[in-house]
Structures are given as C-alpha cells and as structure tokens.
Design a protein around this motif. Structure first.
Motif, PDB file in Angstrom:
ATOM      1  N   ALA A   9       0.820  -1.213   0.000  1.00 22.58           N
ATOM      2  CA  ALA A   9       0.000   0.000   0.000  1.00 22.58           C
ATOM      3  C   ALA A   9       0.856   1.266   0.000  1.00 22.58           C
ATOM      4  CB  ALA A   9      -0.936   0.012   1.204  1.00 22.58           C
ATOM      5  N   LEU A  10       0.315   2.292  -0.639  1.00 22.65           N
ATOM      6  CA  LEU A  10       0.888   3.636  -0.636  1.00 22.65           C
ATOM      7  C   LEU A  10       0.042   4.484   0.296  1.00 22.65           C
ATOM      8  CD1 LEU A  10       2.650   5.973  -1.773  1.00 22.65           C
ATOM      9  CD2 LEU A  10       1.007   6.122  -3.666  1.00 22.65           C
ATOM     10  N   PHE A  11       0.702   5.202   1.203  1.00 23.02           N
ATOM     11  CA  PHE A  11       0.003   6.058   2.166  1.00 23.02           C
ATOM     12  C   PHE A  11       0.307   7.523   1.879  1.00 23.02           C
ATOM     13  CE2 PHE A  11       0.130   2.012   4.211  1.00 23.02           C
ATOM     14  CZ  PHE A  11      -0.987   1.963   5.018  1.00 23.02           C
ATOM     15  N   TRP A  69      -4.509   8.704   4.077  1.00 27.45           N
ATOM     16  CA  TRP A  69      -5.198   7.950   3.027  1.00 27.45           C
ATOM     17  C   TRP A  69      -4.318   6.803   2.563  1.00 27.45           C
ATOM     18  CZ3 TRP A  69     -10.081   9.205   1.050  1.00 27.45           C
ATOM     19  CH2 TRP A  69     -10.638  10.385   1.561  1.00 27.45           C
ATOM     20  N   ARG A  70      -4.966   5.742   2.010  1.00 26.90           N
ATOM     21  CA  ARG A  70      -4.238   4.562   1.557  1.00 26.90           C
ATOM     22  C   ARG A  70      -4.788   4.122   0.199  1.00 26.90           C
ATOM     23  NH1 ARG A  70      -4.756   0.266   5.813  1.00 26.90           N
ATOM     24  NH2 ARG A  70      -6.938   0.559   5.340  1.00 26.90           N
ATOM     25  N   THR A  71      -3.869   3.627  -0.661  1.00 25.26           N
ATOM     26  CA  THR A  71      -4.258   3.046  -1.942  1.00 25.26           C
ATOM     27  C   THR A  71      -3.377   1.837  -2.240  1.00 25.26           C
ATOM     28  OG1 THR A  71      -4.626   3.476  -4.317  1.00 25.26           O
ATOM     29  CG2 THR A  71      -2.731   4.555  -3.290  1.00 25.26           C
ATOM     30  N   ARG A  72      -3.897   0.924  -3.014  1.00 26.01           N
ATOM     31  CA  ARG A  72      -3.104  -0.203  -3.486  1.00 26.01           C
ATOM     32  C   ARG A  72      -2.830  -0.109  -4.979  1.00 26.01           C
ATOM     33  NH1 ARG A  72      -4.889  -1.793   1.197  1.00 26.01           N
ATOM     34  NH2 ARG A  72      -4.038  -3.511   2.372  1.00 26.01           N
ATOM     35  N   ASP A  73      -3.500   0.848  -5.644  1.00 28.44           N
ATOM     36  CA  ASP A  73      -3.328   0.983  -7.089  1.00 28.44           C
ATOM     37  C   ASP A  73      -3.202   2.424  -7.582  1.00 28.44           C
ATOM     38  OD1 ASP A  73      -5.913   1.974  -6.904  1.00 28.44           O
ATOM     39  OD2 ASP A  73      -6.847   0.294  -7.953  1.00 28.44           O
TER      40      ASP A  73
END
Length: 166
Positions: A124-126, A149-153
């Motif tokens: 994950a990217l934070f 916030w967090r994303t995986r894509d």
C-alpha cells in the motif's frame, strides 16, 4: 525595499522576475522530469510530463513505478501579500520510465493539497497531511491537513483517519 533594478532612486526598473514595486519574486512552475545514476550527471526524461506544471507535488516509487500526485501552481497570499491565485491539485500520475505518464485519478477523494508526505508499507501507498495555504483564515484555522489515506493501485483511495493525532 524600493522598486527598481539598482540602488534606491534608480529608475532602471525591477530586475527580471520581480513584480514592480512590490519586490515579490514571480515564481516559475515546471513539469519536467530528470534522472541520474550518480547525482552528478543528469538526463532529462521529458520536458513536459503528462501532469500540469506545479510545485509542492509529492513523488515516490511504488509498485515498480514512479508516482506523482497533488501540488499547486501560482503563489500563495503569504508570498504575494495579497489575494492568492494558488490552484491545488488532487490528481495521481504513474510512469514506468519518467518520460511517459498515465493518469490514475483525475480527482482523488482526498482534498486538493500540496506538500503531502508519502510512504509505502507492504503493498500500500500512504498519503499523510499536506497544506492548502500558509496563513490562517479569518477564524484562525490553519490550512494544514492531518488526514491519512491509503491506496493499493493509485486510482482507488480509502481514508484511514480524518484526523491523525499529530
């Protein structure tokens, strides 16, 4: 300070990049991308990346690619000593080579901002905090974020917390 390119009383005009008598530097904004293997010899990957010129963007490597997001263009009221024309972004871009960019999100769900911190943990990217100005508003509210916030894509984001304790 007085306007003019020389000592007080000189009528030569302001030096390049100075806005008349205000003596405020006019900022330039860029969207070029450079790379280096040794910190000495640099190569321009592109003069104009897919994203618009800006400052205060956030960048990181994630999932084998470069990711660029957010940032702003134009100067803040704290710099101009007047109304701000600053425009903030909440877009997300990705590149495998620094030259060719793909937009992952035109408007991510987090508020438009500059200066956010980024970190990768696991898959994950934070995104942490950032700002949307330098001066408090008339109610004394500072223009800083403390959300996470967090994303995986890079395209789909979820808020981890609205207000971190820092």
């Amino acid at each position: 300070l007085q306007g003019g390119g020389g000592p007080p009383g000189d009528a030569a005009g302001p030096p390049p990049g100075i806005a008349g008598d205000a003596m405020v530097a006019a900022s330039d904004f860029f969207n070029d991308v450079w790379s280096t293997n040794d910190g000495v010899a640099w190569r321009r990957e592109t003069e104009h990346a897919g994203w618009t010129s800006r400052a205060g963007l956030s960048a990181i490597t994630f999932d084998g690619a470069l990711v660029v997001l957010g940032g702003s263009v134009n100067d803040d009221a704290a710099i101009l000593a007047g109304p701000s024309a600053r425009i903030y972004h909440n877009d997300v871009w990705r590149s495998q080579d620094g030259a060719n960019w793909t937009q992952l999100a035109e408007h991510a769900p987090w508020a438009k901002r500059a200066g956010a911190a980024l970190a990768v943990m696991g898959d994950a990217l934070f995104l942490f905090g950032g700002e949307c100005g330098f001066l408090a508003d008339v109610d004394g509210v500072l223009p800083y974020f403390n959300d996470v916030w967090r994303t995986r894509d890079g395209a789909r984001w979820e808020r981890v917390t609205a207000e971190a304790p820092w």
